[in-house]
Design a protein around this motif. Structure first.
Motif, PDB file in Angstrom:
ATOM      1  N   ARG A 130      13.201  14.433 -30.194  1.00  0.00           N
ATOM      2  CA  ARG A 130      12.299  13.600 -31.004  1.00  0.00           C
ATOM      3  C   ARG A 130      12.300  14.126 -32.434  1.00  0.00           C
ATOM      4  O   ARG A 130      12.422  15.335 -32.672  1.00  0.00           O
ATOM      5  N   ASP A 154       9.824  14.176 -35.282  1.00  0.00           N
ATOM      6  CA  ASP A 154       8.475  13.951 -35.788  1.00  0.00           C
ATOM      7  C   ASP A 154       8.092  15.105 -36.693  1.00  0.00           C
ATOM      8  O   ASP A 154       8.915  15.979 -37.001  1.00  0.00           O
ATOM      9  N   ALA A 155       6.859  15.120 -37.135  1.00  0.00           N
ATOM     10  CA  ALA A 155       6.397  16.127 -38.089  1.00  0.00           C
ATOM     11  C   ALA A 155       6.466  17.545 -37.531  1.00  0.00           C
ATOM     12  O   ALA A 155       6.522  18.514 -38.296  1.00  0.00           O
ATOM     13  N   ASP A 156       6.502  17.685 -36.204  1.00  0.00           N
ATOM     14  CA  ASP A 156       6.528  19.009 -35.591  1.00  0.00           C
ATOM     15  C   ASP A 156       7.938  19.541 -35.376  1.00  0.00           C
ATOM     16  O   ASP A 156       8.100  20.680 -34.937  1.00  0.00           O
ATOM     17  N   GLU A 157       8.954  18.730 -35.661  1.00  0.00           N
ATOM     18  CA  GLU A 157      10.334  19.165 -35.443  1.00  0.00           C
ATOM     19  C   GLU A 157      10.850  19.913 -36.676  1.00  0.00           C
ATOM     20  O   GLU A 157      11.032  19.318 -37.738  1.00  0.00           O
ATOM     21  N   PRO A 158      11.120  21.232 -36.562  1.00  0.00           N
ATOM     22  CA  PRO A 158      11.539  22.000 -37.738  1.00  0.00           C
ATOM     23  C   PRO A 158      12.896  21.591 -38.299  1.00  0.00           C
ATOM     24  O   PRO A 158      13.191  21.848 -39.465  1.00  0.00           O
TER      25      PRO A 158
END
Length: 406
Positions: A294, A296-300
């Motif tokens: 995914r 999203d904002a949490d994917e570094p």
């Protein structure tokens, strides 16, 4: 039956067929080379032979001259499997240099394979078939690419709007086989591609007995897409010698899994970084090998994967329309970095990629620094994932990524 989708590269292949006796189309496996050879109207009068076919391969290995003796124009797929055939093609071309006589394709970079480039020196021109570009995915090849117009100085960025890039587009990438698959089916396809690539392609290109270590290093390298390549660090993480790690990465480049982006060194500075940056050639494959499911904002890795997607699209456009253009990056250690510098003739364009839909003044600092010391820079572009273009200063623009690669 799925309709044939026209490819960007035909814009470069068409004039080459009228000039050179041998046209070579290389590229990563499954990018559509065979489909192009069999279906593109440019090659409708060519006889097609695939060296993936056992009988054809045996003929090419045992009697290469006979394979060529029927006359007419000939397409040979996976031609790197029979080096002696290339010597026979050399002799045939030396007797008759009719333009467009032979079209060869292969899943390994001919120019990097020992002996092959020498066989065809002065007789062949090379092109790389990239994964589908966004323009190809959207069946939008009828208009001239924005990037081409910009390099030629004929485009006004202020008049352009575009649709943002979705996370799904980056996760899927540009491999033709996954274009119409569900997310689950695409994941299965990528796993199969990885297995085939390691077990078949690499064993054919070079003797690699430790396929576990090879697979491990390409996964570690995928995690480094968009980063400056440090081969010694990569070797340590893979628990391999630096020599072996370097050999494995060269093999991965030979088969077009990765590309190295050189630094832009026109400006003299002792602090300029001189090591290449490493990129995977397809964002979907990068996501698969890096274990990203995914975005999203949490994917570094979201930012570098977005950057990888932008590069693969720009590379496909330039390969087809501006073959003399070169893509580099600019980095002054501890101070500024510009993701991409596109050099063409005596000019260049700087492109800083931002995955977000907004930007701040700090995002413009690298581009302003580059403009200040590079008079030959025609335009500095902040490519962001929005919809509207804005002029931010002299030669400085914010441009939607969808416009840049459209």
């Amino acid at each position: 039956m799925t309709p044939y989708i026209s490819r960007e590269i035909r814009a470069a292949v068409a004039p080459a067929l009228k000039t050179m006796p041998v046209v070579v189309i290389t590229g990563m496996r499954q990018t559509g080379k065979t489909t192009f050879l069999q279906n593109d109207p440019l090659l409708k009068n060519y006889r097609y032979v695939s060296l993936d076919d056992f009988a054809s391969l045996q003929a090419a290995l045992s009697e290469p001259e006979s394979l060529l003796s029927s006359g007419g124009h000939l397409c040979i797929d996976e031609a790197q499997k029979a080096p002696d055939l290339l010597i026979a093609i050399k002799r045939a071309v030396d007797r008759d240099r009719t333009p467009g006589r032979f079209v060869l394709s292969g899943s390994a970079n001919f120019a990097l394979l020992k002996g092959i480039s020498e066989s065809l020196a002065g007789r062949a021109i090379y092109f790389a078939m990239h994964p589908f570009s966004r323009r190809e995915m959207h069946l939008a090849l009828s208009k001239e690419p924005f990037l081409v117009r910009l390099l030629a100085g004929h485009s006004d960025p202020s008049s352009n709007t575009a649709k943002p890039i979705s996370g799904e587009e980056i996760l899927r990438g540009g491999m033709p086989a996954v274009r119409d698959l569900s997310a689950d089916a695409a994941a299965v396809w990528f796993r199969g591609f990885e297995q085939t690539y390691v077990e078949r392609d690499i064993r054919e290109i070079a003797r690699v007995d430790d396929t576990i270590s090879f697979r491990n290093i390409i996964k570690l390298a995928a995690l480094r897409t968009g980063q400056i390549l440090n081969i010694s660090q990569l070797a340590r993480d893979a628990r391999l010698s630096q020599v072996t790690a370097n050999r494995y990465m060269q093999l991965a480049e030979t088969s077009f899994l990765f590309r190295r982006l050189p630094p832009f060194l026109r400006n003299r500075s002792s602090r300029l970084i001189k090591s290449p940056k490493l990129y995977m050639t397809d964002s979907g494959l990068a996501c698969h090998l890096a274990g990203v499911e995914r975005l999203d904002a949490d994917e570094p890795m979201a930012g570098v994967l977005f950057e990888t997607y932008v590069l693969q699209n720009m590379a496909a456009i330039l390969e087809a329309h501006v073959t003399d253009a070169r893509i580099a990056y600019w980095h002054i250690q501890g101070r500024h970095e510009v993701d991409f510098v596109i050099e063409y003739k005596k000019h260049c364009i700087a492109v800083e990629v931002k995955a977000g839909t907004r930007w701040s003044e700090s995002d413009l600092a690298p581009l302003k620094a580059f403009l200040a010391i590079t008079p030959s820079c025609r335009a500095a572009i902040l490519a962001y994932n929005g919809t509207q273009t804005a002029q931010l200063g002299k030669r400085l623009w914010a441009v939607p990524v969808g416009t840049l690669i459209g």
